[in-house]
Design a protein around this motif. Structure first.
Motif, PDB file in Angstrom:
ATOM      1  N   ILE A  89       0.857  -1.186   0.000  1.00 18.74           N
ATOM      2  CA  ILE A  89       0.000   0.000   0.000  1.00 18.74           C
ATOM      3  C   ILE A  89       0.894   1.237   0.000  1.00 18.74           C
ATOM      4  O   ILE A  89       1.788   1.355   0.838  1.00 18.74           O
ATOM      5  CB  ILE A  89      -0.936  -0.015   1.227  1.00 18.74           C
ATOM      6  CG1 ILE A  89      -1.781  -1.301   1.207  1.00 18.74           C
ATOM      7  CG2 ILE A  89      -1.830   1.219   1.258  1.00 18.74           C
ATOM      8  CD1 ILE A  89      -2.569  -1.541   2.493  1.00 18.74           C
ATOM      9  N   ALA A  90       0.681   2.146  -0.958  1.00 19.85           N
ATOM     10  CA  ALA A  90       1.583   3.291  -1.096  1.00 19.85           C
ATOM     11  C   ALA A  90       0.801   4.578  -1.356  1.00 19.85           C
ATOM     12  O   ALA A  90      -0.181   4.575  -2.095  1.00 19.85           O
ATOM     13  CB  ALA A  90       2.571   3.040  -2.228  1.00 19.85           C
ATOM     14  N   CYS A  91       1.259   5.664  -0.737  1.00 21.49           N
ATOM     15  CA  CYS A  91       0.523   6.928  -0.796  1.00 21.49           C
ATOM     16  C   CYS A  91       0.764   7.691  -2.095  1.00 21.49           C
ATOM     17  O   CYS A  91      -0.015   8.545  -2.492  1.00 21.49           O
ATOM     18  CB  CYS A  91       0.885   7.809   0.395  1.00 21.49           C
ATOM     19  SG  CYS A  91       2.477   8.688   0.235  1.00 21.49           S
ATOM     20  N   GLY A  92       1.909   7.418  -2.745  1.00 24.94           N
ATOM     21  CA  GLY A  92       2.204   8.095  -4.002  1.00 24.94           C
ATOM     22  C   GLY A  92       2.811   9.474  -3.837  1.00 24.94           C
ATOM     23  O   GLY A  92       3.205  10.105  -4.818  1.00 24.94           O
ATOM     24  N   GLN A  93       2.918   9.967  -2.597  1.00 26.29           N
ATOM     25  CA  GLN A  93       3.350  11.349  -2.430  1.00 26.29           C
ATOM     26  C   GLN A  93       4.566  11.546  -1.526  1.00 26.29           C
ATOM     27  O   GLN A  93       5.081  12.647  -1.423  1.00 26.29           O
ATOM     28  CB  GLN A  93       2.177  12.186  -1.911  1.00 26.29           C
ATOM     29  CG  GLN A  93       1.330  12.718  -3.047  1.00 26.29           C
ATOM     30  CD  GLN A  93      -0.151  12.780  -2.725  1.00 26.29           C
ATOM     31  OE1 GLN A  93      -0.923  12.004  -3.251  1.00 26.29           O
ATOM     32  NE2 GLN A  93      -0.544  13.686  -1.859  1.00 26.29           N
ATOM     33  N   CYS A  94       5.013  10.489  -0.885  1.00 27.35           N
ATOM     34  CA  CYS A  94       6.158  10.665   0.013  1.00 27.35           C
ATOM     35  C   CYS A  94       7.462  10.522  -0.783  1.00 27.35           C
ATOM     36  O   CYS A  94       7.448  10.202  -1.966  1.00 27.35           O
ATOM     37  CB  CYS A  94       6.101   9.639   1.147  1.00 27.35           C
ATOM     38  SG  CYS A  94       6.386   7.943   0.619  1.00 27.35           S
ATOM     39  N   PHE A  95       8.555  10.755  -0.111  1.00 26.39           N
ATOM     40  CA  PHE A  95       9.878  10.630  -0.725  1.00 26.39           C
ATOM     41  C   PHE A  95      10.050   9.265  -1.400  1.00 26.39           C
ATOM     42  O   PHE A  95      10.509   9.164  -2.531  1.00 26.39           O
ATOM     43  CB  PHE A  95      10.941  10.830   0.362  1.00 26.39           C
ATOM     44  CG  PHE A  95      12.348  10.539  -0.069  1.00 26.39           C
ATOM     45  CD1 PHE A  95      13.116  11.518  -0.678  1.00 26.39           C
ATOM     46  CD2 PHE A  95      12.910   9.284   0.138  1.00 26.39           C
ATOM     47  CE1 PHE A  95      14.418  11.255  -1.077  1.00 26.39           C
ATOM     48  CE2 PHE A  95      14.212   9.017  -0.243  1.00 26.39           C
ATOM     49  CZ  PHE A  95      14.967   9.995  -0.859  1.00 26.39           C
ATOM     50  N   PHE A  96       9.669   8.193  -0.691  1.00 25.68           N
ATOM     51  CA  PHE A  96       9.921   6.843  -1.195  1.00 25.68           C
ATOM     52  C   PHE A  96       9.050   6.529  -2.402  1.00 25.68           C
ATOM     53  O   PHE A  96       9.506   5.921  -3.365  1.00 25.68           O
ATOM     54  CB  PHE A  96       9.749   5.825  -0.068  1.00 25.68           C
ATOM     55  CG  PHE A  96      10.751   6.047   1.019  1.00 25.68           C
ATOM     56  CD1 PHE A  96      12.034   5.551   0.894  1.00 25.68           C
ATOM     57  CD2 PHE A  96      10.440   6.820   2.132  1.00 25.68           C
ATOM     58  CE1 PHE A  96      12.995   5.798   1.861  1.00 25.68           C
ATOM     59  CE2 PHE A  96      11.394   7.074   3.108  1.00 25.68           C
ATOM     60  CZ  PHE A  96      12.676   6.564   2.971  1.00 25.68           C
ATOM     61  N   CYS A  97       7.793   6.941  -2.357  1.00 26.60           N
ATOM     62  CA  CYS A  97       6.916   6.726  -3.509  1.00 26.60           C
ATOM     63  C   CYS A  97       7.453   7.483  -4.722  1.00 26.60           C
ATOM     64  O   CYS A  97       7.449   6.981  -5.831  1.00 26.60           O
ATOM     65  CB  CYS A  97       5.496   7.168  -3.187  1.00 26.60           C
ATOM     66  SG  CYS A  97       4.643   6.047  -2.066  1.00 26.60           S
TER      67      CYS A  97
END
Ligand SMILES: NC(=O)c1ccc[n+]([C@@H]2O[C@H](COP(=O)([O-])OP(=O)(O)OC[C@H]3O[C@@H](n4cnc5c(N)ncnc54)[C@H](O)[C@@H]3O)[C@@H](O)[C@H]2O)c1
Ligand SMILES: [Zn+2]
Ligand SMILES: [Zn+2]
Lengths: 241, 395
Positions: B88-96
């Motif tokens: 599950i990924a937010c798409g907006q953080c550094f890692f995404c």
């Protein structure tokens, strides 16, 4: 000889009405208990012994029992990097109370029987885009002061937020001990607060699973098995194999 | 709805539970039409994943139809058919933003717990313990999918969802395992494990230009699939005396240039090493049984790469770090960054370069999940991959 005398004088200087009362009544109880030699009097002698001991070693042998020494204040430092410009992050933290989703769920855990909320905090210093300093209002359930420091992370990686909080647990001896045992340590709450503010600032919502379906809990929560093996036992086993 | 719930070690029960609801603005609800059991589920099934609670809904490989969307969902509409990545990924953080999707900073509501164990926390995963967020999983009739605009991939019109289903995990996992090997022309790639992940890793190694691929397992039907589907040379480790030596013989003494551990923490082996690791694992002195990993490091040629898609959870001992150091190896590992691979691999499926359905050996109604877990775990009945239909009536 001169040294011995100095130590004795020091000991004497430490005494006050409270210590003399403790020493006197302690000695009397002890003597009475020993003379009477019955089951109940053993308890009296014991109490006398404790009073004598406290009278000798403590400056507040009587009132100290009722209000034990205030525990050490606890300092907590944590940090996170939030992928937003420093202005945005600073503004957000300045108005934490306008983001109930960050605070509410944290606040839902009670502190000393009262819920923690930003209303119990007052801003005492603001340095735009650099620093915010708070302290708890006098009527707050816990005494704490804290600062948030902001600085741009390298290479456009957002803003580093550093929280530095000093919490003064209320002197409550046993009560405080129980509260700590029950998990009222402020550190996890602060970590959660910082994590949620980051989630809201970056992803626009606070991640949650509250309210999702699940099956019947047929068993209690499985004990969190140790993820890292215990080194010493490891070595013992290796030696045994 | 009906859902497969974990109730303890080797205890999966299909229960009737409330339907999921939208909890956050970026959520969607998916009506699941196909759901699979993964090798990762077996680690949980066998009680090696900490942080499980009885009643947790499991499963993380699923596809279906969007039936409801939250107010902030812009790309998906009800009626869209989608396959959902297990991470599950937010798409907006550094890692995404750096395409390291499974390391998302914002999708694990219990990140602080994992931080205390690992230093930092990865993102949330469906149906994979409370350390990874405690999200209800996809072996159910419906699932709530957070960040619905970021993860779910629309299945093209006319494509059977079974062909897209494995984009949720094992196909990208096998692919990433091979990709991060940095395969050079002529390289020999050895893959430990011929389960679904190992098979896709072998196939991908071929697609990425490996000269020779070697598949290692002990289960005849899996080894056969490796030969048939990936054109691999196979080694049955149970019949090969010294596996590391055998690999050297096959590579002119150099050792395989790239080694992939697609087995993970529950590796099987024969002889002393197995009893040693198994006993320690049972006593909780060692959390993982790293047999395949040890061999991979030992076998790998100097300056080569060891890629580890197999899951490890805690500590291992007798890890030949000295060998890895002395040989200047590169180690690559982690939960798959599924999002990064879904679209390109879907294209390959559309062009018929890959047909991932070859791994499926069992199709069943969700009601039969307990039995299917057993069959898959014990590798009975030629079982390689189980796909379940949550709406079918159990025969
Ligand atoms: N990194 C990720 O994101 C990710 C995603 C999916 C799966 N996985 C992991 O990949 C691993 C494999 O998954 P799977 O679905 O293929 O599982 P699986 O259980 O079907 O396959 C594992 C295979 O390894 C074989 N094996 C066991 N011991 C071996 C040994 N010593 N040497 C060689 N082979 C051995 C087994 O016979 C079996 O065929 C698991 O650890 C799983 O958790 C990781
Ligand atoms: Zn999986
Ligand atoms: Zn993210």
């Amino acid at each position: 000889m001169a040294q011995k005398q100095a130590a004795w004088q020091d000991w004497m200087k430490d005494k006050n009405w409270e210590t003399w009362t403790a020493l006197g009544s302690g000695a009397a109880l002890l003597a009475w208990g020993i003379v009477r030699r019955s089951a109940g009097s053993a308890a009296l002698a014991g109490a006398g012994g404790i009073l004598l001991y406290r009278g000798a070693c403590s400056r507040r042998p009587l009132t100290g029992i009722l209000a034990p020494v205030t525990p050490e204040p606890r300092r907590i430092r944590i940090a996170a990097t939030i992928l937003q410009p420093v202005e945005t992050v600073y503004e957000f933290w300045r108005r934490l109370d306008s983001h109930p989703e960050v605070f509410q769920r944290v606040a839902a855990q009670r502190v000393n029987g009262e819920t923690l909320s930003t209303r119990k905090l007052e801003l005492v210093e603001e340095r735009p885009n650099e620093l915010l300093r708070w302290q708890t209002r006098p009527d707050a359930p816990v005494r704490a002061r804290g600062a948030a420091r902001f600085r741009p992370a390298p290479a456009g990686r957002g803003t580093e937020v550093q929280l530095d909080v000093v919490a003064q647990p209320r002197g409550g001896g046993l009560g405080e001990l129980f509260r700590n045992a029950l998990g009222h340590d402020p550190e996890p709450r602060l970590r959660t607060l910082l994590m949620r503010s980051k989630q809201l600032l970056e992803a626009g919502e606070v991640a949650t699973t509250e309210g999702q379906p699940r099956g019947s809990r047929s068993k209690p929560m499985r004990v969190m098995t140790r993820v890292l093996p215990r080194k010493e036992k490891d070595r013992q086993l290796e030696a045994a194999v | 709805m009906k859902a497969a719930c974990w109730n303890g070690k080797q205890d999966i029960r299909v229960e009737t539970v409330p339907d999921p609801a939208i909890l956050n603005p970026r959520d969607a609800i998916v009506r699941i039409t196909r759901t699979a059991i993964c090798g990762s589920d077996l680690h949980m099934y066998n009680g090696h994943i900490p942080g499980m609670k009885a009643g947790d809904i499991v499963g993380h490989e699923f596809a279906g139809e969007v039936v409801e969307t939250g107010p902030e969902v812009k790309q998906l509409q009800t009626g869209d058919r989608v396959v959902v990545p297990f991470a599950i990924a937010c798409g907006q953080c550094f890692f995404c933003r750096w395409q390291l999707w499974s390391l998302c900073d914002n999708s694990n509501p219990h990140a602080t717990r994992l931080e205390t164990v690992y230093g930092q926390s990865g993102g949330g995963l469906f149906g994979y313990s409370h350390l990874y967020g405690g999200y209800a999983g996809g072996q159910a009739q419906y699932a709530r999918v957070p960040f619905a605009d970021i993860g779910p991939l629309k299945i093209p019109e006319g494509m059977d969802e079974e062909r897209a289903l494995f984009l949720s995990d094992i196909l990208p996992t096998g692919y990433m395992a091979a990709e991060q090997c940095d395969i050079q022309p002529g390289d020999t790639v050895a893959v430990w494990g011929c389960g679904p992940v190992g098979l896709f890793a072998q196939q991908s190694a071929g697609l990425l230009g490996a000269g020779q691929v070697i598949g290692i397992d002990r289960i005849p039907e899996r080894l056969e699939k490796a030969r048939e589907q990936a054109g691999s040379i196979t080694l049955n480790y149970a019949e090969t005396g010294d596996l590391v030596e055998e690999l050297k013989i096959l590579t002119g003494g150099r050792g395989p240039d790239r080694c992939i551990d697609a087995v993970g923490m529950e590796a099987h082996s024969h002889g002393f090493e197995f009893y040693y690791d198994n006993a320690k694992q049972m006593l909780k002195l060692e959390s993982d049984r790293p047999v395949a990993l040890r061999q991979a490091i030992q076998a790998c040629r100097k300056g080569g790469t060891v890629s580890i898609p197999g899951v490890y959870g805690g500590g291992i001992d007798q890890a030949p770090l000295g060998a890895a150091f002395a040989k200047g190896l590169t180690l690559k590992m982690g939960q798959t960054h599924v999002h990064r691979y879904m679209r390109p691999l879907l294209e390959r499926i559309e062009k018929s370069e890959i047909d991932p359905t070859f791994v499926i050996t069992h199709r069943a109604a969700l009601e039969r999940a307990p039995e299917m877990y057993r069959t898959f775990a014990e590798k009975r009945d030629g079982c390689i991959k189980v796909v379940m239909d949550p709406w079918a009536q159990a025969a």
